[in-house]
Scaffold this active site. Sequence first.
Site, mmCIF file in Angstrom:
data_model
loop_
_atom_site.group_PDB
_atom_site.id
_atom_site.type_symbol
_atom_site.label_atom_id
_atom_site.label_comp_id
_atom_site.label_asym_id
_atom_site.label_seq_id
_atom_site.Cartn_x
_atom_site.Cartn_y
_atom_site.Cartn_z
ATOM 1 N N LYS A 1 16.799 -17.411 -18.977
ATOM 2 C CA LYS A 1 15.476 -18.365 -18.848
ATOM 3 C C LYS A 1 14.600 -17.792 -17.596
ATOM 4 O O LYS A 1 14.884 -17.268 -16.201
ATOM 5 C CB LYS A 1 16.179 -19.609 -18.310
ATOM 6 C CG LYS A 1 14.917 -20.751 -18.755
ATOM 7 C CD LYS A 1 15.365 -21.409 -19.739
ATOM 8 C CE LYS A 1 14.820 -22.729 -20.277
ATOM 9 N NZ LYS A 1 14.494 -22.844 -21.636
ATOM 10 N N THR B 1 20.279 -21.386 -23.130
ATOM 11 C CA THR B 1 19.201 -21.202 -21.930
ATOM 12 C C THR B 1 19.034 -22.372 -21.149
ATOM 13 O O THR B 1 18.256 -22.444 -19.886
ATOM 14 C CB THR B 1 17.799 -20.447 -22.994
ATOM 15 O OG1 THR B 1 17.331 -21.791 -23.672
ATOM 16 C CG2 THR B 1 18.073 -18.768 -23.137
ATOM 17 N N ARG C 1 -14.967 4.663 7.388
ATOM 18 C CA ARG C 1 -14.841 3.640 5.818
ATOM 19 C C ARG C 1 -14.462 3.132 6.115
ATOM 20 O O ARG C 1 -12.960 2.726 7.053
ATOM 21 C CB ARG C 1 -15.275 4.423 4.319
ATOM 22 C CG ARG C 1 -13.266 5.391 4.610
ATOM 23 C CD ARG C 1 -13.046 5.297 3.520
ATOM 24 N NE ARG C 1 -11.541 5.865 3.031
ATOM 25 C CZ ARG C 1 -10.726 6.204 2.827
ATOM 26 N NH1 ARG C 1 -11.367 6.013 1.262
ATOM 27 N NH2 ARG C 1 -9.788 6.863 2.152
ATOM 28 N N GLN D 1 -2.930 7.295 1.741
ATOM 29 C CA GLN D 1 -2.116 8.234 1.937
ATOM 30 C C GLN D 1 -1.211 8.318 3.003
ATOM 31 O O GLN D 1 0.127 8.289 3.182
ATOM 32 C CB GLN D 1 -2.118 9.816 0.440
ATOM 33 C CG GLN D 1 -1.995 9.486 -0.638
ATOM 34 C CD GLN D 1 -3.475 9.792 -0.861
ATOM 35 O OE1 GLN D 1 -4.637 8.748 0.067
ATOM 36 N NE2 GLN D 1 -4.119 9.738 -2.103
ATOM 37 N N HIS E 1 -12.322 -1.447 -3.294
ATOM 38 C CA HIS E 1 -13.554 -0.143 -2.350
ATOM 39 C C HIS E 1 -14.358 -1.628 -1.962
ATOM 40 O O HIS E 1 -15.341 -2.425 -2.544
ATOM 41 C CB HIS E 1 -14.666 0.220 -3.361
ATOM 42 C CG HIS E 1 -13.253 1.522 -4.332
ATOM 43 N ND1 HIS E 1 -13.024 2.501 -3.048
ATOM 44 C CD2 HIS E 1 -12.455 1.357 -5.579
ATOM 45 C CE1 HIS E 1 -11.787 3.178 -4.213
ATOM 46 N NE2 HIS E 1 -11.762 3.099 -5.056
#
Length: 280
Positions: free
Chosen positions: A10, A55, A174, A217, A245
Amino acid sequence: MPLIRNRYGKGRVRVMRIHRNGDQHEVSQLSVKAMIEGDFARAYTHADNSTSVATDTIKNIVNVVARENTGLSTEDFCQVLAQRYLDIYPQIASVAITAHETKWSRLSFGGKPHPHSFVLDSNGKPFVEASVVRGGPTALTSGIDGFAFMKSTQSGWENYPRDRYTTLPETADRMCATSMVASWKWSGGPANYPTANARILGTLLEVFSTTYSMSVQDSLYRMGEAALAAVPEISEISMACPNMHFIPMNLSAFGLDNNNDVFLPTDEPHGQIECTVGRG
């Protein structure tokens, strides 16, 4: 033809638990998915439902366990729920529970937390996944989906390969923003799951916010290292971070410069940075 694998259950069982400790209330709103595997093949291959749990019954058990366990953390609740199915039905071999939480944050007035009033916190959706095999260990994962955060400086992207396909200019300053999906696997139970989860998330944000990022990263790896150091009960942490961005707008047509002050927000297409950091 062989039936290779089957499971059923379910999904989207919505339940709100209120735990009352005098006038102080705690709330936990979950959307639960409960999936079972076991001796159910004949329902598929021979139209034989004699071993199949309805269910609707699976849903009812979610509600009953919620009523009996209003004060459990989501992690503990999912484990208790999974075990309940195994305890009741011997034909079930394994249970997988997934619970997504709708967050409600306690309101405060005059610097004092209110005992029973909350506001919806829409930044990120915590989740728990518990998988229990009869006679085996429980695999437990916690995490958060769609948790957005950013910083307006102290992030760069430089010294990458350049060729005739490269148009992106290098930058040492940035904006950096993402909507993160993160999950961590438990190797042991902490003293308190909500406290440990908050420590993990707080550690990730602190590393991201207070250190210069050579790349997403670079940040993700160091964030993962710090989370593992902060909470010894997790064995690994995975993070997936789509870039949100912010593109500097060209205002030269209006005789204006743009010293990283005005941007066009966009999330398509986006960079997708992912990693898993574990213990050696």
